[in-house]
Design a protein around this motif. Structure first.
Motif, short mmCIF file in Angstrom:
data_model
loop_
_atom_site.label_atom_id
_atom_site.label_comp_id
_atom_site.label_asym_id
_atom_site.label_seq_id
_atom_site.Cartn_x
_atom_site.Cartn_y
_atom_site.Cartn_z
N ARG A 46 -8.62 5.33 6.52
CA ARG A 46 -8.73 5.50 5.06
C ARG A 46 -9.38 6.84 4.74
N ARG A 60 -8.40 8.56 -7.02
CA ARG A 60 -8.42 7.14 -6.62
C ARG A 60 -8.53 6.24 -7.84
N SER A 103 0.82 -1.21 0.00
CA SER A 103 0.00 0.00 0.00
C SER A 103 0.85 1.26 0.00
N GLY A 105 -8.43 -1.04 7.23
CA GLY A 105 -8.46 -0.15 6.07
C GLY A 105 -7.10 0.22 5.55
N ASP A 123 -5.13 6.79 -2.17
CA ASP A 123 -6.06 5.82 -1.60
C ASP A 123 -6.94 6.52 -0.57
N GLY A 124 -6.32 7.06 0.48
CA GLY A 124 -7.07 7.66 1.57
C GLY A 124 -7.37 9.13 1.36
N SER A 144 -2.82 9.49 1.35
CA SER A 144 -4.09 10.21 1.34
C SER A 144 -4.00 11.50 0.55
#
Length: 837
Positions: A392, A302, A41, A244, A308-309, A421
């Motif tokens: 998240r 995204r 991630s 998450g 992602d977040g 994020s």
């Protein structure tokens, strides 16, 4: 029970007897499994920081280093902690003694570690691993010029005694890791050593340690050894998924209308263009839909796997509480039943999605369903403030993000988990050099590790925009000519976009009533009697309370109330009462408000993000960017029932004497002038703009007003015209503004520097206190009688209000509305929290 090998964790029964122990090797491998699970991630951000792709060997070496995080627990002092009477010896700093002491570093354990450090080129990485408890250790920094090295006292804990050689446990651990990840030891280039890469890795080790230390998933009692291997990786993956921390796919068919229940307007879809760059900026009037534009940009980024977040950072807690529900509803519309829950990143609230939590002893949290920790740990990030940025999706205050750039505990963790994020910063202003400086440093690191950011503002001036977007500051005329509303970014010059609709005409007058709460209340009540929804915004809580009390005394039927109790809106209310206040504000002054006169008094908490639709505004004088933000609460929605107040009107409260020169002395003239807003040149310049423009149209005049009052050239002109006293004040404030910016730069972490040079000290704690991030959360054993019918069990005490308090001292309830902490007494009633006397 007998413990025959190095342990990492102990389990005790109710009588404090040890009933199980977790071997050191097992715990370290658990953490390695946790990093293995989360590494994909964050790999894109590690690669961005490194400046090159990560090889399989790089990944193996990162995992091995994380596994070695607790090797210091092998020292005799730590192992002796099976006996509670023994002194609490740590396990991170002592590792430096093993590596640096002339005798110890000749041993087998040190030899293995020193070979890893030298062969892989990981001096800083190893120090970063040992910082997994939240901050760099002095033991791994440069040696002192004189005096005893900080690791010297740890040497004795590594010396073999009575046949027990703690170095043997270290050798066993390294050999176990070598057998598991042999690729790490194969010949190859060293790990990337870019400082931002190392800092990002440091935070991820903390995350992996927290995951691998979950005794619910990795039980102390066993299984151990080879029997644990299958469980280890399965549980690490499950923990990362539940919390998450693994990627979540965005439904491809979702349209803007699906997400927000209305078609896009103006700039809202254009704001999603990735060509704006890693730091994008939306400048548009209040109420134009910047929030939806920001959320749509997040969804589009995204889809392109660029983020992602999401962390949505707002200036106040009230604004965060208000926006949280809107974001959570959007998530449910996009993902349906499988939607992630938006965490409310405000200390003391414990809210994830629609679920509310209650604090339990030992840092546990009980959620609505009654289960500690939430369903399958999904609310883990909501339970502790230092975890908020790992969610998240989180909606919170800007201080939570800025703590990732201050030298305070867990700053590196915060900055690292934030990397994935989209960081949205709402209500960016032009007139706060200190906050601009901190935000600039945060953005530098966030972008430096491949992160994405979006700034939202109705009132950003050219100088602040140039700082944040890394562009030259244009002259005043050029700045005034810049389009508005506009989109821009580090990848694009400002270009005009359509706003929310027709312009809003506003009439402005200034009067010398700032010192007279009774007169202010009379003006507000007069307008309310004529049917207006009146908003009174004051620069200080004390002034706001004085006017609210005067309104209640003069016209109780028109005063803003919660549960039939007259009150006002500011930041010094308990969390439960703040929610009741926000709900009452939106019911009385929101889009669906009922026609009729009423008066709402408050502070800066009213000027940001709450959906307020007032007819008439009375406000203290403040810098023009702040005033425009407050004016944004006027005529926010189209209504046909405004009657005599069909035209938006503002009364600006200034000192009784128009000449502001007497305010130039130390401390200014009160009412926030000289204290809350210390640059009186900005205040004078703003007042001139108001006097010269009794009628404005927004957003048409926004850019002209902001630059006309706050551009450096405008401020220099005001100072020159004012004479010697103003020139001196301008020079002092220019120095002050420069000092504020320099203070932010000096205090904030520079993660472009080598990890072993980072120092955390008192300056970081002071800066966190200044942000309001160190407010004291008090649990009241005996609740206070809340003013609105709800017992108050927890309240936040601003750090500046706290006097001398003994360690561990608890607040003492004096009566229904009063309590004492240390040497000071406090009152909490319908007017909020304040010191007694």
């Amino acid at each position: 029970m007998q413990i025959n090998e190095a342990w990492a964790k102990l389990q005790r029964d109710a009588d404090d007897k040890i009933i199980a122990s977790l071997p050191l090797v097992d715990h370290c491998l658990d953490v390695g499994a946790a990093l293995t699970a989360i590494l994909p991630s964050w790999a894109p951000y590690l690669e961005a920081a490194a400046g090159r792709p990560l090889t399989e060997q790089d990944r193996a070496r990162l995992i091995v280093l994380a596994v070695l995080h607790d090797l210091g627990k092998a020292n005799r002092g730590f192992q002796a902690r099976t006996d509670r009477s023994r002194p609490p010896i740590g396990h991170t700093g002592p590792v430096a003694a093993l590596l640096r002491d002339p005798v110890l570093k000749q041993g087998a354990a040190a030899g293995l570690l020193r070979a890893i450090i030298a062969d892989w080129g990981v001096v800083d990485h190893f120090a970063a691993v040992m910082a997994h408890h939240g901050k760099p250790l002095p033991e791994f920094g440069p040696p002192p010029m004189m005096g005893v090295p900080p690791w010297q006292d740890h040497v004795r804990h590594w010396i073999a005694v009575d046949g027990h050689d703690p170095g043997r446990a270290v050798v066993d651990l390294v050999e176990a890791v070598h057998a598991r990840w042999p690729l790490a030891w194969a010949a190859g280039p060293g790990l990337p050593d870019a400082p931002r890469f190392v800092a990002l890795f440091a935070g991820l080790v903390t995350l992996a340690d927290w995951l691998g230390s979950d005794t619910g998933r990795f039980p102390i009692a066993g299984p151990h050894g080879a029997a644990r291997d299958g469980m280890r990786h399965e549980q690490a993956q499950a923990a990362a998924q539940a919390r998450g921390l693994l990627p979540l796919e965005t439904p491809s068919a979702i349209s803007f209308a699906d997400a927000f229940i209305h078609a896009p307007r103006g700039f809202q879809t254009a704001a999603a263009d990735p060509a704006l760059g890693p730091v994008a900026l939306i400048e548009a009037e209040t109420g134009s839909g910047k929030t939806e534009a920001a959320l749509w940009r997040w969804l589009e980024l995204r889809r392109q796997a660029m983020v992602d977040g999401l962390f949505f950072a707002l200036p106040t807690r009230s604004a965060a509480v208000h926006l949280h529900g809107r974001v959570n509803d959007m998530l449910k519309r996009v993902w349906g039943a499988d939607a992630p829950e938006a965490v409310l990143a405000v200390p003391g609230y414990w809210q994830s999605g629609d679920a509310r939590g209650q604090a339990l002893p030992g840092y546990a949290v009980r959620w609505d369903g009654g289960e500690p920790g939430g369903a399958e740990d999904s609310r883990w990030a909501a339970e502790r403030a230092n975890r908020f940025l790992a969610a998240r999706v989180a909606v919170g205050t800007i201080d939570q993000a800025l703590l990732g750039t201050l030298p305070v505990k867990h700053a590196l963790f915060r900055a690292s988990v934030l990397a994935r994020s989209l960081l949205v910063v709402d209500e960016v202003h032009a007139s706060d050099a200190y906050m601009t400086g901190l935000l600039d440093r945060l953005l530098d690191h966030h972008v430096g590790v491949g992160g994405q950011a979006l700034l939202l503002s109705a009132t950003l001036g050219a100088a602040a925009r140039a700082t944040l977007l890394k562009t030259p500051c244009p002259c005043r005329d050029e700045a005034m000519a810049q389009p508005y509303p506009a989109l821009s970014g580090r990848g694009a010059a400002p270009h005009a976009v359509a706003g929310a609709g027709a312009g809003k005409r506003v009439r402005i007058a200034a009067e010398g009533l700032i010192h007279d709460p009774a007169a202010i209340a009379a003006r507000a009540v007069e307008a309310a009697r004529a049917g207006a929804a009146v908003l009174v915004v004051r620069n200080s809580v004390a002034d706001a309370v004085a006017v609210a009390q005067a309104v209640a005394a003069l016209a109780d039927d028109l005063a803003f109330k919660v549960n039939d109790v007259a009150t006002l809106h500011h930041g010094r209310f308990a969390p439960d009462d703040r929610k009741a206040l926000d709900q009452a504000v939106e019911a009385a002054f929101g889009k669906q408000r009922i026609a009729g006169g009423r008066v709402l008094v408050g502070t800066q908490t009213l000027e940001q993000s709450l959906d307020i639709d007032a007819d008439y505004l009375i406000t203290d004088l403040a810098p023009i960017d702040v005033l425009l933000q407050r004016i944004g609460r006027l005529h926010r929605h189209a209504r046909a029932d405004r009657g005599a107040h069909g035209e938006a009107r503002v009364l600006v409260l200034r000192p009784s004497a128009r000449d502001l020169t007497p305010l130039l002395g130390k401390g200014g003239g009160g009412h926030g002038l000289g204290i809350v807003y210390p640059n009186l040149v900005q205040i004078e310049s703003t007042l001139r703009q108001i006097e010269a423009n009794p009628e404005i149209v927004l957003p048409r005049d926004n850019r002209r007003l902001v630059e006309g009052a706050l551009h450096p050239e405008a401020l220099a002109g005001v100072a020159r015209e004012g004479g010697t006293a103003w020139i001196n004040h301008a020079a002092e404030r220019a120095g002050g503004t420069l000092a504020e910016g320099q203070a932010a730069t000096r205090i904030a972490l520079d993660l472009s520097q080598r990890f072993t040079t980072l120092v955390f000290g008192e300056a970081g704690e002071a800066a966190a206190t200044r942000l309001g991030a160190r407010d004291l959360l008090l649990d009241l054993e005996t609740p206070l009688a809340g003013p609105f019918g709800r017992a108050i069990t927890r309240i936040a005490l601003p750090a500046w209000m706290v006097g001398r308090v003994a360690p561990g001292e608890a607040p003492v309830r004096l009566d229904d509305h009063r309590f004492q902490l240390g040497e000071r007494r406090y009152v909490y009633d319908q007017w909020g929290l304040r010191r007694e006397g």
